[in-house]
Design a protein around this motif. Structure first.
Motif, PDB file in Angstrom:
ATOM      1  N   GLN A  71      51.819  34.998  45.485  1.00  0.00           N
ATOM      2  CA  GLN A  71      52.608  35.669  46.280  1.00  0.00           C
ATOM      3  C   GLN A  71      51.542  36.404  47.240  1.00  0.00           C
ATOM      4  O   GLN A  71      50.485  36.996  46.820  1.00  0.00           O
ATOM      5  CB  GLN A  71      53.337  36.725  45.437  1.00  0.00           C
ATOM      6  CG  GLN A  71      53.975  37.590  46.443  1.00  0.00           C
ATOM      7  CD  GLN A  71      54.455  38.930  45.574  1.00  0.00           C
ATOM      8  OE1 GLN A  71      54.250  39.030  44.751  1.00  0.00           O
ATOM      9  NE2 GLN A  71      55.381  39.762  46.447  1.00  0.00           N
ATOM     10  N   PHE A  72      51.747  36.221  48.628  1.00  0.00           N
ATOM     11  CA  PHE A  72      50.902  36.759  49.327  1.00  0.00           C
ATOM     12  C   PHE A  72      51.223  38.292  49.621  1.00  0.00           C
ATOM     13  O   PHE A  72      52.543  38.867  49.871  1.00  0.00           O
ATOM     14  CB  PHE A  72      51.020  36.477  51.014  1.00  0.00           C
ATOM     15  CG  PHE A  72      50.326  35.045  51.375  1.00  0.00           C
ATOM     16  CD1 PHE A  72      48.983  35.030  51.440  1.00  0.00           C
ATOM     17  CD2 PHE A  72      51.095  33.993  51.038  1.00  0.00           C
ATOM     18  CE1 PHE A  72      48.285  33.788  51.565  1.00  0.00           C
ATOM     19  CE2 PHE A  72      50.350  32.556  51.003  1.00  0.00           C
ATOM     20  CZ  PHE A  72      48.887  32.676  51.235  1.00  0.00           C
ATOM     21  N   VAL A 122      42.352  41.538  56.760  1.00  0.00           N
ATOM     22  CA  VAL A 122      42.629  41.530  55.447  1.00  0.00           C
ATOM     23  C   VAL A 122      43.664  40.592  54.842  1.00  0.00           C
ATOM     24  O   VAL A 122      44.325  40.279  55.303  1.00  0.00           O
ATOM     25  CB  VAL A 122      42.886  43.012  54.929  1.00  0.00           C
ATOM     26  CG1 VAL A 122      41.605  44.173  55.330  1.00  0.00           C
ATOM     27  CG2 VAL A 122      44.342  43.436  55.623  1.00  0.00           C
ATOM     28  N   LEU A 123      43.384  40.240  53.739  1.00  0.00           N
ATOM     29  CA  LEU A 123      44.089  39.382  52.789  1.00  0.00           C
ATOM     30  C   LEU A 123      44.444  39.692  51.647  1.00  0.00           C
ATOM     31  O   LEU A 123      43.441  40.085  50.828  1.00  0.00           O
ATOM     32  CB  LEU A 123      43.407  37.951  52.911  1.00  0.00           C
ATOM     33  CG  LEU A 123      44.284  36.704  52.352  1.00  0.00           C
ATOM     34  CD1 LEU A 123      45.478  36.326  53.099  1.00  0.00           C
ATOM     35  CD2 LEU A 123      43.486  35.338  52.262  1.00  0.00           C
ATOM     36  N   GLY A 124      45.317  39.604  50.956  1.00  0.00           N
ATOM     37  CA  GLY A 124      45.793  40.037  49.588  1.00  0.00           C
ATOM     38  C   GLY A 124      46.705  38.923  49.032  1.00  0.00           C
ATOM     39  O   GLY A 124      47.790  38.520  49.382  1.00  0.00           O
ATOM     40  N   VAL A 125      46.397  38.497  47.522  1.00  0.00           N
ATOM     41  CA  VAL A 125      47.255  37.629  47.080  1.00  0.00           C
ATOM     42  C   VAL A 125      47.329  37.853  45.590  1.00  0.00           C
ATOM     43  O   VAL A 125      46.443  38.531  45.035  1.00  0.00           O
ATOM     44  CB  VAL A 125      46.557  36.093  47.071  1.00  0.00           C
ATOM     45  CG1 VAL A 125      47.244  35.320  46.240  1.00  0.00           C
ATOM     46  CG2 VAL A 125      46.400  35.426  48.572  1.00  0.00           C
ATOM     47  N   ARG A 126      48.603  37.640  45.274  1.00  0.00           N
ATOM     48  CA  ARG A 126      48.754  38.056  43.716  1.00  0.00           C
ATOM     49  C   ARG A 126      49.090  36.765  43.152  1.00  0.00           C
ATOM     50  O   ARG A 126      49.874  35.932  43.516  1.00  0.00           O
ATOM     51  CB  ARG A 126      49.887  39.005  43.205  1.00  0.00           C
ATOM     52  CG  ARG A 126      50.416  39.064  41.947  1.00  0.00           C
ATOM     53  CD  ARG A 126      51.632  40.016  41.564  1.00  0.00           C
ATOM     54  NE  ARG A 126      51.267  41.445  41.999  1.00  0.00           N
ATOM     55  CZ  ARG A 126      51.761  42.162  42.694  1.00  0.00           C
ATOM     56  NH1 ARG A 126      52.653  41.716  43.623  1.00  0.00           N
ATOM     57  NH2 ARG A 126      51.377  43.362  42.910  1.00  0.00           N
ATOM     58  N   LEU A 127      48.374  36.406  41.897  1.00  0.00           N
ATOM     59  CA  LEU A 127      48.693  35.251  41.164  1.00  0.00           C
ATOM     60  C   LEU A 127      49.209  35.721  39.775  1.00  0.00           C
ATOM     61  O   LEU A 127      48.841  36.729  39.150  1.00  0.00           O
ATOM     62  CB  LEU A 127      47.296  34.443  40.669  1.00  0.00           C
ATOM     63  CG  LEU A 127      46.485  33.801  41.852  1.00  0.00           C
ATOM     64  CD1 LEU A 127      45.198  32.967  41.305  1.00  0.00           C
ATOM     65  CD2 LEU A 127      47.450  33.019  42.828  1.00  0.00           C
ATOM     66  N   THR A 130      50.896  37.564  32.798  1.00  0.00           N
ATOM     67  CA  THR A 130      49.950  38.341  33.591  1.00  0.00           C
ATOM     68  C   THR A 130      50.012  38.378  35.063  1.00  0.00           C
ATOM     69  O   THR A 130      50.150  37.239  35.419  1.00  0.00           O
ATOM     70  CB  THR A 130      48.488  37.747  32.785  1.00  0.00           C
ATOM     71  OG1 THR A 130      48.166  36.612  33.103  1.00  0.00           O
ATOM     72  CG2 THR A 130      48.389  38.058  31.235  1.00  0.00           C
ATOM     73  N   ARG A 131      49.221  39.206  35.578  1.00  0.00           N
ATOM     74  CA  ARG A 131      49.132  39.392  36.974  1.00  0.00           C
ATOM     75  C   ARG A 131      47.716  39.715  37.391  1.00  0.00           C
ATOM     76  O   ARG A 131      47.144  40.544  36.580  1.00  0.00           O
ATOM     77  CB  ARG A 131      50.256  40.254  37.723  1.00  0.00           C
ATOM     78  CG  ARG A 131      51.600  39.879  37.346  1.00  0.00           C
ATOM     79  CD  ARG A 131      52.574  40.977  37.417  1.00  0.00           C
ATOM     80  NE  ARG A 131      53.839  41.085  36.879  1.00  0.00           N
ATOM     81  CZ  ARG A 131      54.087  41.584  35.672  1.00  0.00           C
ATOM     82  NH1 ARG A 131      52.863  42.261  34.718  1.00  0.00           N
ATOM     83  NH2 ARG A 131      55.303  41.586  35.079  1.00  0.00           N
ATOM     84  N   ARG A 132      47.435  39.141  38.622  1.00  0.00           N
ATOM     85  CA  ARG A 132      45.830  39.689  39.092  1.00  0.00           C
ATOM     86  C   ARG A 132      46.147  39.731  40.698  1.00  0.00           C
ATOM     87  O   ARG A 132      46.684  38.466  41.304  1.00  0.00           O
ATOM     88  CB  ARG A 132      44.858  38.638  38.551  1.00  0.00           C
ATOM     89  CG  ARG A 132      43.555  39.161  39.173  1.00  0.00           C
ATOM     90  CD  ARG A 132      42.583  38.531  38.374  1.00  0.00           C
ATOM     91  NE  ARG A 132      42.510  38.583  36.942  1.00  0.00           N
ATOM     92  CZ  ARG A 132      41.632  37.928  35.838  1.00  0.00           C
ATOM     93  NH1 ARG A 132      40.735  37.001  36.423  1.00  0.00           N
ATOM     94  NH2 ARG A 132      41.806  38.123  34.757  1.00  0.00           N
TER      95      ARG A 132
END
Length: 477
Positions: free
Chosen positions: A119-120, A127-132, A145-147
């Motif tokens: 998910q972006f 800046v760039l942020g992503v959740r796996l 789990t999330r990071r």
């Protein structure tokens, strides 16, 4: 062990009547314990349109082994090389651990499943942020789990989630977290204090931090990290006014780009070429009569993928062949132009869920969410709602059937192209084994599978085969 039995051709291709389920849209859920008035769903994270990210590539891989099922996907954004490398390393390590567990437990009754989706969180300015999000059925508890991963284009560096907080503010930040967590159901002073005692572990515990749409700061703890496992996941959300003084200079830029995103993302990449998208338009409805000629339906799962799907469309056009694409929703969102190109060329676009989970492990509401969200993305790209779906891993039961009005499609010829990345072997499998009215399973996320297609088209065309969509095959048998 769940065994995947292929249905006979007539049953497989026959029209199946499915009952729609009245279910709210809900993804695979976890328990997020929060104080009254501070729910996990308040002040949501701002949605990011991945199709606006120039040069984006989604790195996908999956298996079709229902006893050891896995699917992974993470983004590769031009300029964020170090961040992509960090995600790649984590994904490969987690997958290797999962596959090792599978190999050592070959007789598991219900099989195992591993899934990583993305998910972006922000893709704006520098800046760039992503959740796996990882779902691992072999892990303890719910296996979820999330990071979050962050990239600082100004510094040209990958950042951990904790880098959003200034070095001099981390003690105050941790103290505020402990205060919020103590007293919640499933926690006590000892469990909370113990979680934060070893400061060298902070990066690992505080690995899911993101901003809400209004600039607040949200911290999510996986099950068992700060409370008893039965307590589930815990979410702490701080208002913008409370959180801002704690932020690093990078964190402030991320917060600003989340609340007021720029129109573009520039991470300093040397070049971000936009892959060419085929523009072929089908000449009209397919008039192939499969009662009179030999037909075969090539189907491609897990895409679209750049540039593989575009290359595949070019091959299909050269032989005036039509195919059916069972697309994954998060990839449709990233590459709607490729999905439009599929449909424009006379191919059929089907639904393959949002992020490739085993649907038989989900509740009816979760199944509906997976399929409805993907159908909406396909309609947004093509203007047409799909009528077919292929359940990931071919896993389907009565719960899945009742949760959707889409008609399921399995296959009669499995190339096992995910297992054997060899174009010549894949082509030979199809050419040597294909029969009239077969539904052939391939994947357009694998370059070797796409590379096998010209040989398949050339040889089978010479043998008198016609390449049609699944719906066309059904309607003319």
């Amino acid at each position: 062990m769940r065994t995947h039995v292929l249905l006979p051709s007539l049953l497989l291709l026959g029209s199946l009547s499915l009952t729609a389920a009245c279910a709210s849209e809900a993804s695979r859920a976890t328990t997020a314990k929060a104080r009254p008035g501070s729910s996990a769903t308040a002040s949501p994270v701002r949605a990011v349109d991945p199709s606006k990210i120039k040069g984006l590539r989604i790195v996908n891989d999956s298996s079709e082994n229902s006893s050891c099922a896995w699917a992974t996907g993470y983004p590769d954004v031009p300029g964020a090389t170090a961040m992509t490398a960090a995600m790649k390393k984590d994904v490969e390590q987690r997958l290797a651990t999962f596959r090792s567990t599978c190999d050592s437990n070959p007789t598991a009754a219900d099989g195992f499943e591993f899934n990583i989706s993305h998910q972006f969180l922000v893709a704006s300015g520098d800046v760039l942020g992503v959740r796996l999000t990882t779902q691992d059925s072999t892990a303890a508890g719910d296996g979820l789990t999330r990071r979050t991963y962050w990239y600082d284009g100004k510094a040209g560096a990958y950042r951990t989630a904790l880098a959003l907080i200034g070095d001099g503010s981390r003690d105050a930040f941790v103290a505020a977290l402990k205060s919020e967590l103590k007293g919640r159901e499933g926690t006590d002073a000892d469990t909370v204090n113990e979680a934060f005692t070893d400061r060298s572990r902070l990066v690992g515990i505080l690995d899911d931090i993101a901003f809400t749409a209004d600039g607040g700061l949200r911290v999510t703890f996986d099950r068992g990290e700060v409370g008893v496992p039965a307590g589930g996941a815990y979410v702490v959300t701080f208002s913008r006014a409370t959180a801002t003084p704690w932020l690093s200079a990078f964190g402030r830029r991320v917060q600003h780009q989340t609340v007021q995103p720029s129109r573009s993302l520039d991470l300093g990449a040397a070049a971000t070429p936009t892959p060419a998208v085929p523009t072929r338009t089908a000449s009209g409805d397919d008039d192939t009569d499969c009662k009179k000629v030999r037909c075969v339906a090539l189907t491609f799962d897990d895409g679209p993928a750049a540039p593989e799907t575009a290359t595949l469309l070019t091959y299909l056009a050269q032989y005036n062949a039509r195919a059916t694409f069972f697309t994954v929703g998060q990839n449709v969102a990233a590459h709607p132009d490729l999905v439009r190109a599929e449909a424009r060329a006379g191919n059929e676009v089907g639904n393959h869920s949002w992020n490739h989970p085993d649907l038989t492990r989900l509740t009816p509401a979760q199944v509906a969410y997976q399929l409805n969200r993907t159908s909406a993305a396909i309609k947004a790209a093509t203007g047409k709602t799909p009528t077919l779906f292929r359940p990931p891993y071919g896993a389907i039961n009565s719960t899945v059937r009742r949760a959707t009005t889409l008609s399921p499609v399995l296959w009669t010829l499995d190339t096992e192209d995910w297992k054997y990345p060899d174009a010549a072997k894949i082509a030979a499998t199809v050419v040597d084994k294909v029969k009239r009215n077969d539904v052939v399973l391939l994947h357009d996320i694998h370059p070797t599978s796409v590379a096998a297609v010209p040989q398949i088209l050339r040889t089978l065309t010479a043998d008198g085969y016609h390449f049609v969509t699944v719906s066309h095959l059904r309607s003319t048998m």
